[in-house]
Design a protein around this motif. Structure first.
Motif, PDB file in Angstrom:
ATOM      1  N   GLY A  83      -4.507  58.366  -2.630  1.00 19.51           N
ATOM      2  CA  GLY A  83      -4.452  59.729  -2.122  1.00 19.51           C
ATOM      3  C   GLY A  83      -3.208  60.457  -2.581  1.00 19.51           C
ATOM      4  N   ALA A  84      -2.069  59.772  -2.552  1.00 16.89           N
ATOM      5  CA  ALA A  84      -0.827  60.387  -3.016  1.00 16.89           C
ATOM      6  C   ALA A  84      -0.897  60.716  -4.505  1.00 16.89           C
ATOM      7  N   ALA A  85      -1.534  59.843  -5.293  1.00 17.75           N
ATOM      8  CA  ALA A  85      -1.682  60.108  -6.729  1.00 17.75           C
ATOM      9  C   ALA A  85      -2.537  61.338  -6.969  1.00 17.75           C
ATOM     10  N   ALA A 129     -11.195  61.545 -11.287  1.00 19.68           N
ATOM     11  CA  ALA A 129     -10.547  60.827 -10.184  1.00 19.68           C
ATOM     12  C   ALA A 129     -11.074  61.296  -8.839  1.00 19.68           C
ATOM     13  N   PHE A 130     -11.262  62.594  -8.690  1.00 16.10           N
ATOM     14  CA  PHE A 130     -11.810  63.120  -7.437  1.00 16.10           C
ATOM     15  C   PHE A 130     -13.247  62.642  -7.217  1.00 16.10           C
ATOM     16  N   ALA A 131     -14.015  62.541  -8.295  1.00 18.22           N
ATOM     17  CA  ALA A 131     -15.398  62.063  -8.175  1.00 18.22           C
ATOM     18  C   ALA A 131     -15.426  60.612  -7.698  1.00 18.22           C
ATOM     19  N   ILE A 132     -14.507  59.789  -8.211  1.00 16.28           N
ATOM     20  CA  ILE A 132     -14.419  58.401  -7.745  1.00 16.28           C
ATOM     21  C   ILE A 132     -14.057  58.364  -6.272  1.00 16.28           C
ATOM     22  N   ARG A 133     -13.108  59.209  -5.881  1.00 15.31           N
ATOM     23  CA  ARG A 133     -12.684  59.246  -4.480  1.00 15.31           C
ATOM     24  C   ARG A 133     -13.832  59.706  -3.571  1.00 15.31           C
ATOM     25  N   ILE A 154      -8.777  55.499  -9.667  1.00 14.31           N
ATOM     26  CA  ILE A 154      -8.255  56.796  -9.244  1.00 14.31           C
ATOM     27  C   ILE A 154      -6.812  56.959  -9.696  1.00 14.31           C
ATOM     28  N   VAL A 155      -6.000  55.945  -9.412  1.00 12.81           N
ATOM     29  CA  VAL A 155      -4.589  56.003  -9.792  1.00 12.81           C
ATOM     30  C   VAL A 155      -4.448  56.104 -11.310  1.00 12.81           C
ATOM     31  N   GLY A 156      -5.275  55.362 -12.035  1.00  9.92           N
ATOM     32  CA  GLY A 156      -5.205  55.395 -13.492  1.00  9.92           C
ATOM     33  C   GLY A 156      -5.583  56.749 -14.063  1.00  9.92           C
ATOM     34  N   ARG A 157      -6.631  57.349 -13.533  1.00  8.21           N
ATOM     35  CA  ARG A 157      -7.035  58.686 -14.000  1.00  8.21           C
ATOM     36  C   ARG A 157      -5.945  59.719 -13.719  1.00  8.21           C
ATOM     37  N   CYS A 158      -5.357  59.646 -12.528  1.00  8.43           N
ATOM     38  CA  CYS A 158      -4.285  60.582 -12.184  1.00  8.43           C
ATOM     39  C   CYS A 158      -3.082  60.390 -13.100  1.00  8.43           C
ATOM     40  N   ALA A 159      -2.757  59.135 -13.381  1.00  8.08           N
ATOM     41  CA  ALA A 159      -1.637  58.862 -14.277  1.00  8.08           C
ATOM     42  C   ALA A 159      -1.903  59.427 -15.671  1.00  8.08           C
ATOM     43  N   GLU A 160      -3.143  59.317 -16.132  1.00 11.03           N
ATOM     44  CA  GLU A 160      -3.482  59.858 -17.454  1.00 11.03           C
ATOM     45  C   GLU A 160      -3.399  61.376 -17.462  1.00 11.03           C
ATOM     46  N   ALA A 161      -3.835  62.008 -16.382  1.00  8.87           N
ATOM     47  CA  ALA A 161      -3.718  63.461 -16.287  1.00  8.87           C
ATOM     48  C   ALA A 161      -2.256  63.886 -16.379  1.00  8.87           C
ATOM     49  N   GLY A 162      -1.397  63.190 -15.629  1.00  9.94           N
ATOM     50  CA  GLY A 162       0.022  63.504 -15.690  1.00  9.94           C
ATOM     51  C   GLY A 162       0.634  63.216 -17.043  1.00  9.94           C
ATOM     52  N   VAL A 384      -1.197  70.303   1.959  1.00 13.61           N
ATOM     53  CA  VAL A 384      -2.614  69.923   1.914  1.00 13.61           C
ATOM     54  C   VAL A 384      -2.770  68.527   1.322  1.00 13.61           C
ATOM     55  N   ALA A 385      -3.513  67.677   2.031  1.00 11.67           N
ATOM     56  CA  ALA A 385      -3.682  66.280   1.638  1.00 11.67           C
ATOM     57  C   ALA A 385      -4.891  66.089   0.718  1.00 11.67           C
ATOM     58  N   ALA A 386      -5.185  64.816   0.427  1.00  9.24           N
ATOM     59  CA  ALA A 386      -6.196  64.494  -0.584  1.00  9.24           C
ATOM     60  C   ALA A 386      -7.620  64.780  -0.118  1.00  9.24           C
ATOM     61  N   ASP A 387      -7.919  64.626   1.170  1.00  6.79           N
ATOM     62  CA  ASP A 387      -9.299  64.811   1.635  1.00  6.79           C
ATOM     63  C   ASP A 387      -9.798  66.219   1.351  1.00  6.79           C
ATOM     64  N   ALA A 388      -8.994  67.217   1.697  1.00  2.48           N
ATOM     65  CA  ALA A 388      -9.394  68.605   1.458  1.00  2.48           C
ATOM     66  C   ALA A 388      -9.546  68.884  -0.036  1.00  2.48           C
ATOM     67  N   ARG A 389      -8.655  68.354  -0.836  1.00  2.00           N
ATOM     68  CA  ARG A 389      -8.712  68.595  -2.278  1.00  2.00           C
ATOM     69  C   ARG A 389      -9.930  67.916  -2.905  1.00  2.00           C
ATOM     70  N   THR A 390     -10.299  66.759  -2.371  1.00  2.05           N
ATOM     71  CA  THR A 390     -11.471  66.059  -2.897  1.00  2.05           C
ATOM     72  C   THR A 390     -12.738  66.868  -2.655  1.00  2.05           C
ATOM     73  N   LEU A 391     -12.894  67.402  -1.466  1.00  2.00           N
ATOM     74  CA  LEU A 391     -14.077  68.223  -1.165  1.00  2.00           C
ATOM     75  C   LEU A 391     -14.069  69.515  -1.966  1.00  2.00           C
ATOM     76  N   LEU A 392     -12.892  70.091  -2.181  1.00  2.00           N
ATOM     77  CA  LEU A 392     -12.820  71.302  -3.005  1.00  2.00           C
ATOM     78  C   LEU A 392     -13.260  70.998  -4.430  1.00  2.00           C
ATOM     79  N   ALA A 393     -12.833  69.866  -4.968  1.00  2.00           N
ATOM     80  CA  ALA A 393     -13.244  69.486  -6.326  1.00  2.00           C
ATOM     81  C   ALA A 393     -14.756  69.329  -6.400  1.00  2.00           C
ATOM     82  N   GLU A 394     -15.361  68.750  -5.378  1.00  3.69           N
ATOM     83  CA  GLU A 394     -16.817  68.604  -5.360  1.00  3.69           C
ATOM     84  C   GLU A 394     -17.497  69.968  -5.284  1.00  3.69           C
ATOM     85  N   ALA A 395     -16.958  70.870  -4.475  1.00  2.08           N
ATOM     86  CA  ALA A 395     -17.532  72.213  -4.387  1.00  2.08           C
ATOM     87  C   ALA A 395     -17.444  72.932  -5.731  1.00  2.08           C
TER      88      ALA A 395
END
Length: 476
Positions: A83-85, A129-133, A154-162, A384-395
């Motif tokens: 989630g932090a990633a 990463a959001f889709a996996i989450r 998830i962590v790996g995808r986020c690391a690659e994005a960064g 804003v934490a990861a849960d809200a961002r995950t649903l936004l990505a899906e939307a």
């Protein structure tokens, strides 16, 4: 020598003991005391050393020693790390997007193409990463080993994005060349600031008109946006002035930090004002579309009525919704977006509403709800934490494939994001000695909350480079 229960017996063969026997003819019990003590001491020390080595191997890892039972990180810990990633990678993408807009305004679209491409690649990695989450939250996969693998993904995808953003940060700094072209960059920021300052009064008047024409629910999503836009602009004014003063004194590093802080605040002020104007346009468009949507919904209910009995309960619900909307239209004051949203949902339950006027209604409400939620996350991303961002990505994903289905995750994301902000609170409430607008800038993710004044301003880049404008990294 060998030892038994009776008397000492000399060992056969040559050696020091045999030699002594050859000289003295015999060996007394007294002569054997010191050798026995020595042998016993060696045994004790060897045993103690063995115990210590065994205990050390079991309790900690040392070079060349592998623990027979390596520690296993608990799944909840891995979930928090994932989630932090996600939050950090999403923040990096949003900040990079903001600063990229200033670079494009200064140098044009062609010059920023490599950085736009890197940003798009980072966005794709983050979306994956959001889709996996999202699947993980739905219980897929089920086995613990597979779930651990998913979290690692998830962590790996986020690391690659960064990593993709970090790789382009040096080139981006070379393009902007703030050390040499501070005046030009400040001119772009000041021009955008003046445009926003001129819009603020007009936008506030628009919001006031909306509040008199529609019920409170219709404007709830932008309540306080006018004040927050002005808060960001006050913050930007302070830092633009400080930027100019620092540049005049030759303090280039401080000037760049103030410029980046001002640019971040200007971007968010623009987001607040755009949100109000977007809502006004969406309410007008929804009100114009409702009559046609009601007609289309009635046609859908007639079609469904001729089908199987399993739609009977849905038909009853749809009729109730349509009757309620007609009643609101007659009564006068109503929320057009909410009314249109309810029409679309009621008809979707019948298996229709994806084309024609109802499809247009679905796209209108979904686009507005997704954009409004994205605005809120952008301007409050410090909380804003990861849960809200995950649903936004899906939307956002559904917006391009099935707009009618994008509405629900977007609204749920907004709800969770608002909860996060309420729980987080104002990190600098009651703190004295802070410049105006600093609390909002920290909440908005413009500044890192690391020092009493809010920390360094964030820049284009990933986790390794986004805070490179920190005061201890001088560019003077």
């Amino acid at each position: 020598m060998t030892i038994n229960a009776e008397v000492p017996v000399a060992a056969t063969g040559g050696g020091p003991v045999a030699a002594e026997q050859g000289v003295g003819g015999s060996t007394s019990a007294t002569d054997l005391v010191l050798p026995l003590v020595a042998v016993g001491g060696v045994g004790i020390l060897a045993g103690y050393g063995y115990v210590r080595r065994t205990r050390r191997a079991r309790t900690r890892t040392t070079p060349g020693v592998v623990s027979p039972h390596p520690p296993v990180t608990p799944l909840p810990v891995l979930e928090r790390q994932a989630g932090a990633a996600l939050v950090q990678a999403d923040d990096c993408v949003r900040t990079s997007r903001d600063e990229l807009s200033f670079a494009e305004a200064r140098f044009g679209a062609t010059a920023v193409e490599p950085f736009v491409r890197a940003l798009r690649e980072a966005e794709r990695e983050l979306s994956a990463a959001f889709a996996i989450r999202l699947r993980y939250d739905a219980g897929v996969p089920e086995e613990e080993a597979a779930r651990r693998h998913a979290l690692a993904g998830i962590v790996g995808r986020c690391a690659e994005a960064g990593r993709r953003l970090d790789a382009e940060a040096p080139g981006f700094d070379q393009l902007r060349a703030l050390e040499r072209e501070m005046a030009e960059a400040q001119g772009v920021a000041e021009e955008r600031f003046r445009e926003l300052a001129g819009r603020t009064g007009t936008v506030e008047a628009t919001l006031a008109e909306l509040t008199t024409r529609y019920p409170a629910t219709a404007t709830a999503s932008v309540v306080g946006y006018g004040e927050q836009a002005k808060d960001r602009l006050v913050f930007a004014t302070t830092h633009l002035n400080q930027c100019r003063q620092a540049a005049d004194l030759g303090e280039t590093g401080r000037a760049i930090r103030d410029l980046r802080a001002a640019e971040g605040a200007i971007s968010q002020a623009d987001t607040f004002l755009n949100g109000i104007e977007r809502l006004a346009d969406a309410l007008t468009a929804a009100a114009d579309l409702i009559p046609a949507a009601l007609t289309g919904a009635e046609a859908e209910t007639a079609r469904a009525a001729a089908q199987a009995d399993e739609l009977r309960s849905h038909l009853t619900h749809t009729d109730t919704v349509l009757a309620a909307v007609r009643g609101e239209l007659t009564a006068g004051e109503y929320d057009p977006l909410d009314a249109l949203r309810r029409i679309v949902r009621a008809v979707r339950a019948l298996g229709g509403g994806r084309d024609g006027v109802l499809g247009a209604a679905a796209r209108l409400t979904a686009r507005h709800d997704v954009a409004a939620t994205d605005d809120f996350v952008t301007t409050h991303r410090g909380a804003v934490a990861a849960d809200a961002r995950t649903l936004l990505a899906e939307a956002q994903r559904l917006l391009g494939t099935d707009p009618g289905a994008a509405d629900e995750p977007a609204l749920k994301s907004r709800e969770l994001a608002e909860q996060d902000v309420r729980v987080h609170g104002n990190p600098h409430a009651g703190t004295t000695g802070l410049m105006s607008g600093t609390s909002g800038a920290v909440l908005g993710g413009i500044l890192l909350e690391e020092t009493p004044d809010g920390g360094p301003p964030l820049s284009f880049g990933g986790p390794e480079t986004r805070a490179r404008r920190a005061p201890h990294l001088r560019t003077d």
